[in-house]
Design an enzyme around this catalytic site. Structure first.
Site, PDB file in Angstrom:
ATOM      1  N   ASP A   1       9.443  32.566  26.685  1.00  0.00           N
ATOM      2  CA  ASP A   1       8.480  33.577  26.423  1.00  0.00           C
ATOM      3  C   ASP A   1       7.683  32.729  25.680  1.00  0.00           C
ATOM      4  O   ASP A   1       7.452  31.371  25.503  1.00  0.00           O
ATOM      5  CB  ASP A   1       8.922  34.088  24.773  1.00  0.00           C
ATOM      6  CG  ASP A   1       8.491  35.268  24.928  1.00  0.00           C
ATOM      7  OD1 ASP A   1       7.092  35.653  25.622  1.00  0.00           O
ATOM      8  OD2 ASP A   1       8.126  35.733  23.419  1.00  0.00           O
TER       9      ASP A   1
ATOM     10  N   ASP B   1      11.649  40.293  25.428  1.00  0.00           N
ATOM     11  CA  ASP B   1      12.459  39.183  25.594  1.00  0.00           C
ATOM     12  C   ASP B   1      13.836  39.942  25.843  1.00  0.00           C
ATOM     13  O   ASP B   1      14.754  38.954  26.767  1.00  0.00           O
ATOM     14  CB  ASP B   1      12.430  37.942  24.676  1.00  0.00           C
ATOM     15  CG  ASP B   1      11.217  37.448  25.093  1.00  0.00           C
ATOM     16  OD1 ASP B   1      10.460  37.830  26.439  1.00  0.00           O
ATOM     17  OD2 ASP B   1      10.653  37.005  24.049  1.00  0.00           O
TER      18      ASP B   1
ATOM     19  N   CYS C   1      18.676  28.553  -4.921  1.00  0.00           N
ATOM     20  CA  CYS C   1      18.581  29.362  -3.906  1.00  0.00           C
ATOM     21  C   CYS C   1      18.682  30.622  -4.465  1.00  0.00           C
ATOM     22  O   CYS C   1      18.572  31.819  -5.225  1.00  0.00           O
ATOM     23  CB  CYS C   1      18.665  29.467  -2.652  1.00  0.00           C
ATOM     24  SG  CYS C   1      17.621  28.118  -1.966  1.00  0.00           S
TER      25      CYS C   1
ATOM     26  N   ASP D   1      11.600  35.336  21.682  1.00  0.00           N
ATOM     27  CA  ASP D   1      11.844  36.128  20.643  1.00  0.00           C
ATOM     28  C   ASP D   1      11.677  37.221  20.582  1.00  0.00           C
ATOM     29  O   ASP D   1      12.230  38.792  19.335  1.00  0.00           O
ATOM     30  CB  ASP D   1      11.031  35.645  19.360  1.00  0.00           C
ATOM     31  CG  ASP D   1       9.944  35.796  19.737  1.00  0.00           C
ATOM     32  OD1 ASP D   1       9.384  35.947  20.642  1.00  0.00           O
ATOM     33  OD2 ASP D   1       8.231  35.991  18.536  1.00  0.00           O
TER      34      ASP D   1
ATOM     35  N   CYS E   1      21.014  26.320  -1.428  1.00  0.00           N
ATOM     36  CA  CYS E   1      21.008  25.396  -1.967  1.00  0.00           C
ATOM     37  C   CYS E   1      21.058  26.217  -3.577  1.00  0.00           C
ATOM     38  O   CYS E   1      21.120  27.892  -3.854  1.00  0.00           O
ATOM     39  CB  CYS E   1      19.650  24.926  -2.254  1.00  0.00           C
ATOM     40  SG  CYS E   1      18.736  25.032  -3.077  1.00  0.00           S
TER      41      CYS E   1
END
Lengths: 746, 56
Positions: free
Chosen positions: A439, A629, A37, A625, A34
């Site tokens: 996971d 993995d 930010c 994540d 936004c």
């Protein structure tokens, strides 16, 4: 202190005057969304000394910073952003694919602009011809059309001609072959007609075709770029330099490429370990979650081995390097993943599958038309004209738009829900999924410990625990501190606080020693510690009284059970694979309602499990994540990763989701399924269109006017159909689920 | 009918101006950040007139 790290950069600019020593860095900031930010980021960067300019690109979620390496470092820029609450990572400038993509996008837009210009002007002239211009005027208009259209076809058609030529030289047929053929033949025939003073010229058709098809290409490219900028190129995981301890005990910051086995390297607390090695000196806790999937930090001391990519949490460590660069465990996992991804490249996308059937049919139809007319009329000129008209009218304009238009709308919707789709093929694959593998750590769970139980303690004791916990950098202590603060416990101020890395905190309070740390350190009896309970413990010991335990567990994502239930209701098989200890895996599996689970699995095991199931015809969605993995993500039919996953995992995954909700997994599958339905509808429409249009062309009635109307109409219908996805509920079949969900507005 | 000898070049010229403007915009990076411009209008300028507390 940072200058040695940037010696290679500063070395060659030192001779230049100050203004020349400016570097440009691109930081990827996924969470910028936004105006607030933007201004916070730009302000915090500009406040730093040595920063000349800072500009945020909201679409790409990047900030471009010009900074003086002699004054500041890129680490400081990142630290400043982190202080503002933005995770930032430098974009690997060396990654050529990023620049290549941007260039390609600009080429496409330029081609689209040229084709649009030509199509508009040629159409203007064509309308005059159709409304009955006489011979001399018609020829003049044809000539002007030729002057506009021919250069435009040559320029704007390049993306298609190149791809078609590539396919033909590899003895394949893709959608670009009939497209190129139609465009080139239409232009060539029209030129011939113009020169010989003929009646029909199809210049408008050939440039309009290019215009519509380029729109499809641009949409497709836009979608990929939007997701990519937030996902790829984040190769910050590998530490790029390390602090080498020389013989004299001095510290030299050295690029990772110059480090060899046998050297001693210092790893400060909080840093990522750059090489594999064995600890020579120091105690600490090691966050191995990226490598092994274990949520609980492990205590390490001299003699323990340590892998690149892990994070040293509490105390400085000196390690002796055993392997570096391509030999590390990290590099091994990455190469496993790359090998796995090559298998996926064989996937043939829907549009290409359609092209394999469509292209030969079209060419056969044109050939049959030519031969039929030649046999019937004996006039090769008329026969050729009719055959080319068939090619033009069957040119897969609608097909070229059918897939990208739907995918752009679908990915735009998912983007709004916080799911980034890397390319259309990931969406197509997601719709085919019939089994979901999760996971545990960081995927079903948040990856952060949470206080779940504690021995009965007085509020005074709790205040002491809070006082100690607040001063520690250990994640377990943070969790205890958060939990106690939430209960309104005021931490007590402690004296003589000492942190014993790998063990815990010790301090003086009212004349007695108090400790907060591991059970062993607080002398919890062996029997007590032996009670193997899932989760990890932190103990508080006051003087000589027996220690009190805090039990912490990795908390589940809030809606994990609900998301899994939805997937099961869709008829998908769900499996949990984890590198963590079996009891912990079992407990999580029971909580979310997954029957099939396996613990203590290595990255290779996960990938092998997925491969063996895919060989039996299953299409697996892997959600994970950790770095452990990554090979499994690469092997699976399609994969999803949370945005806080490690960089390599994010790169391996076809979709990345932001936020803490797991609900996006069933939502994304539903959207992908809806998108597939629309694509099929579009294909069906394109087929129906051809069933009507081809006979008209075959009997020689496809005048340029008919061709123009047919092509525009079919393209519009297909695009409008794609837009329906924008307003539809997630999917008609998931209505019941939305009611269960309870979130949908009445 | 001679009017088309004028009108066609005029149409082409206008179209050409549009095309040139688009290519220029593309080259000067105006399509790099489509969302940013819409949000930036909400940011207060640093050189805005000084607003001391209480006057607002």
């Amino acid at each position: 202190m940072n200058s040695p790290a940037h010696a290679p950069h500063t070395g060659d600019v030192a001779a230049d005057p100050a203004p020349a020593s400016v570097e440009t860095a691109v930081l990827v900031i996924p969470s910028v969304h936004c105006a607030g930010c933007i201004s916070r980021i730009e302000r915090s960067l500009l406040q730093l000394t040595g920063v000349e300019t800072a500009r945020v690109n909201l679409s790409a979620r990047q900030a471009t910073v010009r900074w003086d390496p002699a004054v500041t470092t890129i680490d400081r820029l990142i630290a400043a952003l982190e202080a503002e609450g933005f995770d930032a990572r430098p974009l690997a400038e060396a990654d050529p694919s990023v620049k290549l993509e941007a260039d390609h996008g600009r080429q496409l837009l330029k081609a689209l602009a040229v084709a649009g210009f030509a199509a508009g002007n040629v159409m203007l002239l064509s309308v005059s011809v159709w409304s009955g211009a006489e011979a001399a005027t018609r020829d003049l208009l044809h000539w002007i059309s030729a002057l506009i259209a021919l250069p435009a076809v040559v320029y704007a058609g390049r993306p298609f001609f190149g791809s078609a030529w590539h396919a033909l030289t590899h003895r394949r047929l893709n959608m670009d072959v009939p497209i190129s053929l139609a465009v080139i033949l239409a232009a060539a025939m029209s030129l011939f007609e113009t020169v010989t003073g003929g009646q029909h010229a199809y210049f408008d058709a050939s440039v309009m075709l290019l215009f519509f098809l380029l729109s499809g290409r641009c949409l497709d490219h836009m979608m990929r770029r939007r997701a990519r900028s937030a996902v790829t190129g984040l190769i910050g995981l590998k530490a790029t330099s390390a602090i080498v301890v020389d013989d004299a005990g001095g510290h030299i910051t050295t690029p990772i490429s110059k480090i060899s086995a046998g050297m001693q390297v210092l790893v400060p607390a909080g840093d990522r370990v750059a090489t594999d090695g064995v600890i020579v000196e120091g105690h600490s806790d090691l966050d191995r979650s990226l490598i092994t999937g274990e949520a609980v930090p492990e205590h390490v001391g001299p003699g323990s081995s340590i892998e690149a990519g892990t994070i040293n949490i509490s105390g400085p460590l000196t390690i002796e390097v055993t392997a570096n660069g391509d030999d590390t465990v990290l590099a091994e996992i990455v190469s496993l993943m790359n090998a796995a991804e090559q298998g996926r490249a064989r996937y043939v996308r829907l549009a290409d599958r359609a092209a394999r059937i469509y292209a030969p049919l079209v060419h056969i139809a044109a050939l049959v038309t030519f031969l039929g007319w030649l046999w019937w009329s004996g006039d090769w000129h008329v026969s050729l004209l009719t055959a080319i008209a068939v090619l033009i009218i069957t040119c897969p304009c609608a097909l070229g738009l059918a897939v990208p238009a739907v995918h752009v709308v679908a990915s735009g919707r998912l983007f709004g829900q916080g799911v980034l789709v890397k390319d259309g093929s990931a969406l197509e694959r997601l719709a085919e999924v019939d089994m979901v593998v999760f996971d545990k750590t960081g995927t079903l769970t948040t990856g952060k410990p949470n206080l779940v139980a504690m021995d009965p303690m007085s509020s005074d004791d709790l205040a002491i625990a809070a006082g100690l916990a607040r001063l520690s950098s250990h994640p377990l202590a943070h969790a205890v501190d958060d939990a106690l603060t939430a209960r309104g416990i005021e931490p007590v101020k402690m004296e003589d606080v000492v942190e014993h890395p790998g063990y815990g905190m010790a301090a003086m309070h009212n004349g007695q020693t108090v400790r907060l740390g591991s059970p062993e350190w607080c002398r919890v009896s062996e029997d007590d510690a032996a009670q193997e309970t899932p989760g990890s413990q932190l103990c508080l010991q006051l003087g000589s009284r027996p220690a009190r335990k805090f039990t912490l567990e990795d908390a589940l994502r809030e809606d994990a059970a609900q998301a899994v239930a939805q997937l099961r209701r869709r008829g998908l098989r769900t499996v949990l694979l984890s590198g963590d200890l079996a009891p912990a895996v079992k407990q999580v599996a029971r909580q979310v309602g997954i029957d099939e689970f396996h613990g203590r699995w290595k990255p290779q095991d996960k990938a092998a499990f997925i491969r063996s199931h895919q060989n039996t015809g299953r299409n697996i969605l892997m959600v994970g994540d950790g770095l452990n993995d990554a090979p499994a993500l690469g092997t699976a039919h399609v994969s999803m990763a949370p945005s806080n996953a490690c960089d390599i995992t994010g790169t391996a995954a076809g979709l990345v989701f932001l936020g803490s909700r797991l609900q996006v997994v069933p939502d994304a599958i539903a959207t992908a399924a809806a998108a597939r339905r629309l694509v099929r509808q579009n294909f069906a429409f394109a087929a129906a269109y051809n069933l009507v249009a081809v006979p008209i062309a075959v009997v020689g009635l496809a005048s340029p006017l008919v061709a123009a109307i047919a092509m525009s109409a079919s393209s519009l219908v297909v695009t409008a159909n794609a837009l329906r996805l924008q307003w539809r509920p997630i999917a008609a079949t998931t209505n019941q689920m939305r009611n269960v969900n309870g979130r949908s507005k009445p | 009918m001679n009017i088309i000898l004028v009108l066609i070049p005029v149409a082409l010229l206008l179209g050409g101006i549009g095309l040139a403007a688009f290519l220029w915009a593309l080259k000067s990076g105006q399509f790099e950040d489509l969302d940013g411009a819409a949000e930036r209008i909400l940011i207060e300028d640093d050189d805005a007139p000084d607003r001391t507390e209480g006057t607002d």
